[in-house]
Motif scaffolding. Sequence first.
Motif, short mmCIF file in Angstrom:
data_model
loop_
_atom_site.label_atom_id
_atom_site.label_comp_id
_atom_site.label_asym_id
_atom_site.label_seq_id
_atom_site.Cartn_x
_atom_site.Cartn_y
_atom_site.Cartn_z
N ASP A 173 6.42 6.03 6.56
CA ASP A 173 5.29 5.87 7.74
C ASP A 173 3.70 6.09 7.34
N LYS A 174 3.35 6.43 6.29
CA LYS A 174 1.93 6.65 5.66
C LYS A 174 1.33 5.16 4.73
N ILE A 175 2.32 4.91 4.66
CA ILE A 175 2.27 3.12 3.63
C ILE A 175 0.43 2.34 4.21
N ALA A 176 0.65 2.50 5.37
CA ALA A 176 -1.05 1.66 5.74
C ALA A 176 -1.98 2.67 5.48
N GLN A 177 -1.57 4.04 5.48
CA GLN A 177 -2.78 4.93 5.87
C GLN A 177 -3.34 5.01 4.81
N ASP A 178 -2.29 5.32 3.10
CA ASP A 178 -2.41 5.11 2.03
C ASP A 178 -2.78 3.96 1.44
N LEU A 179 -2.36 3.25 1.84
CA LEU A 179 -3.02 1.98 0.92
C LEU A 179 -4.72 2.07 1.57
N THR A 180 -4.66 1.70 2.56
CA THR A 180 -6.53 1.78 3.01
C THR A 180 -7.25 2.98 2.45
N SER A 181 -6.60 4.20 2.28
CA SER A 181 -7.80 5.18 1.45
C SER A 181 -7.83 4.78 0.29
N GLN A 182 -7.41 4.25 -0.29
CA GLN A 182 -6.83 4.18 -1.98
C GLN A 182 -8.61 3.46 -1.79
N VAL B 96 -5.47 -4.07 7.40
CA VAL B 96 -4.13 -3.36 7.16
C VAL B 96 -2.73 -3.56 9.09
N LYS B 97 -3.94 -2.94 9.98
CA LYS B 97 -2.93 -2.81 10.37
C LYS B 97 -2.48 -3.88 11.15
N LYS B 98 -2.51 -5.43 10.91
CA LYS B 98 -1.82 -6.24 11.53
C LYS B 98 -0.77 -6.74 10.88
N VAL B 99 -0.18 -5.96 9.21
CA VAL B 99 0.54 -6.02 9.25
C VAL B 99 2.05 -5.16 9.69
N LYS B 100 2.84 -6.22 9.12
CA LYS B 100 4.55 -5.42 8.89
C LYS B 100 4.90 -5.36 7.71
N PHE B 101 5.69 -3.49 7.86
CA PHE B 101 5.32 -3.51 6.35
C PHE B 101 7.28 -3.09 6.20
N SER B 102 8.13 -3.09 5.90
CA SER B 102 9.15 -2.95 5.25
C SER B 102 9.50 -1.86 4.46
N LYS B 103 10.95 -0.98 4.89
CA LYS B 103 11.31 -0.01 3.89
C LYS B 103 11.27 -0.07 2.92
N PRO B 104 10.81 0.09 1.51
CA PRO B 104 10.88 0.05 0.21
C PRO B 104 12.33 -0.15 -0.37
N GLU C 4 -13.49 0.67 3.92
CA GLU C 4 -11.91 0.83 4.00
C GLU C 4 -12.07 0.39 5.80
N LYS C 5 -12.85 1.31 6.45
CA LYS C 5 -12.90 0.33 8.06
C LYS C 5 -12.65 -0.43 8.01
N GLU C 6 -13.70 -1.44 6.78
CA GLU C 6 -12.91 -2.67 7.59
C GLU C 6 -11.86 -3.03 7.73
N PHE C 7 -11.20 -2.93 6.15
CA PHE C 7 -10.05 -3.67 5.75
C PHE C 7 -9.15 -2.97 6.51
N GLU C 8 -9.11 -1.54 7.11
CA GLU C 8 -7.94 -0.73 8.11
C GLU C 8 -7.81 -1.75 9.45
N LYS C 9 -8.82 -2.79 9.44
CA LYS C 9 -8.24 -3.71 11.16
C LYS C 9 -7.65 -3.99 10.47
#
Length: 388
Positions: A231-240, A207-215, A200-205
């Motif tokens: 505002d929690k997309i990156a966080q939830d996707l990582t912690s999954q 995810v932080k480089k990706v630009k997300f758009s509003k759904p 998860e920690k490695e994946f977070e690095k």
Amino acid sequence: MKKTYVFPGQGSQIKGMGGNLFDEFQELTKKADKILGYSIKELCLNDPGQKLNQTQYTQPALYVVNALSYQKKIKDGGVHPDFLAGHSLGEYNALQAAGVLSFEDGLKLVKKRGELMSQAKGGGMAAILNSSDEQIRNILKDANLSTIDIANLNSPSQIVISGLKEDINNAQPHFTNANAMFIPLNTSGAFHSRYMKDAEKEFEKVVKKVKFSKPNFPVIANVTGKPYEFDKIAQDLTSQISNCVRWTDSITYLLNQGEIEFEELGVGDVLTKLIRAIKKDYDLKIAAAKEKSIEVPAETKVEEPIKTEALQSKDEKSIVGQTGLITAKELVDQWNKSYPIGTKVKSDFYETQLETRTEAMILFGHRAAVYMKDYNGYFDLREVKAIQ
């Protein structure tokens, strides 16, 4: 009626999946090949190197087939959804379909995710059938198995546990003694558990480089069972990766939105069967609440009475009665009057025909169940149909 598209995750893969989609959507297929460094069409259709079941290949393959299936649905005139959801890996497809991720960015994330998860060794997982979340937690607590996590809440009676391989093996007799069905899963890692924190920690690095758009449409998050907050997309996707997949909560949330239709896109019908089981349990709780003339929120557990819609009796009225609701004891009594030991049955949760080995009985003080020959485990009476 509202529409929800759902996308399956790892475990649904099968040789030949995707069919003509790769030729129909050649541009996306070429993009996938460039990102992955191999032919996705060749992998999915022919699996020449026997790699399709390896996590680092399975996840990109499913992502691409799920994504192309959605493209095909919309191209052929399918309606745009009111909601989207995906199980584990399938959640990336839900986000991509909602416009949160581009096809390319989604595939890059999935590729990295698969690689990191494939590196997790020494873990194990097992499916527990016909036991509730609370019952499973109590069994683990009583056995001092605090190192095991709940990984997937797939349906009210299908839950997956995850942990170190040795601990999962040691857990089996405790569940068997509690009359629960324990099915070891063929995985190398303890997915969706605390043991995935390094990945998860490695994946977070990444995810932080990706630009997300509003759904464009609400997407239900596995980790919360509710729509993603932008505002929690990156966080939830990582912690999954290290958290429980709350599929039952996700579908329950959607059922609470009113009349809704689910359609599974991609490979197989695993989610369709799970949704059917969740809805059956949901309807039972609503019916029980109405019977008691009280208002019960979706999260409230109402174990009895039991609606016997799935039960096919020789004399259906004697089983269902006037209200359509009976207690677990009444259900057991009526089953035993109607069906002898050795009755052939079928279930949505098992592909082949089953045969009862015992009379029906009450487990855990409230669940009407019967033991199946050869399968060596119990099935809830609500989940089987006698073959006439």
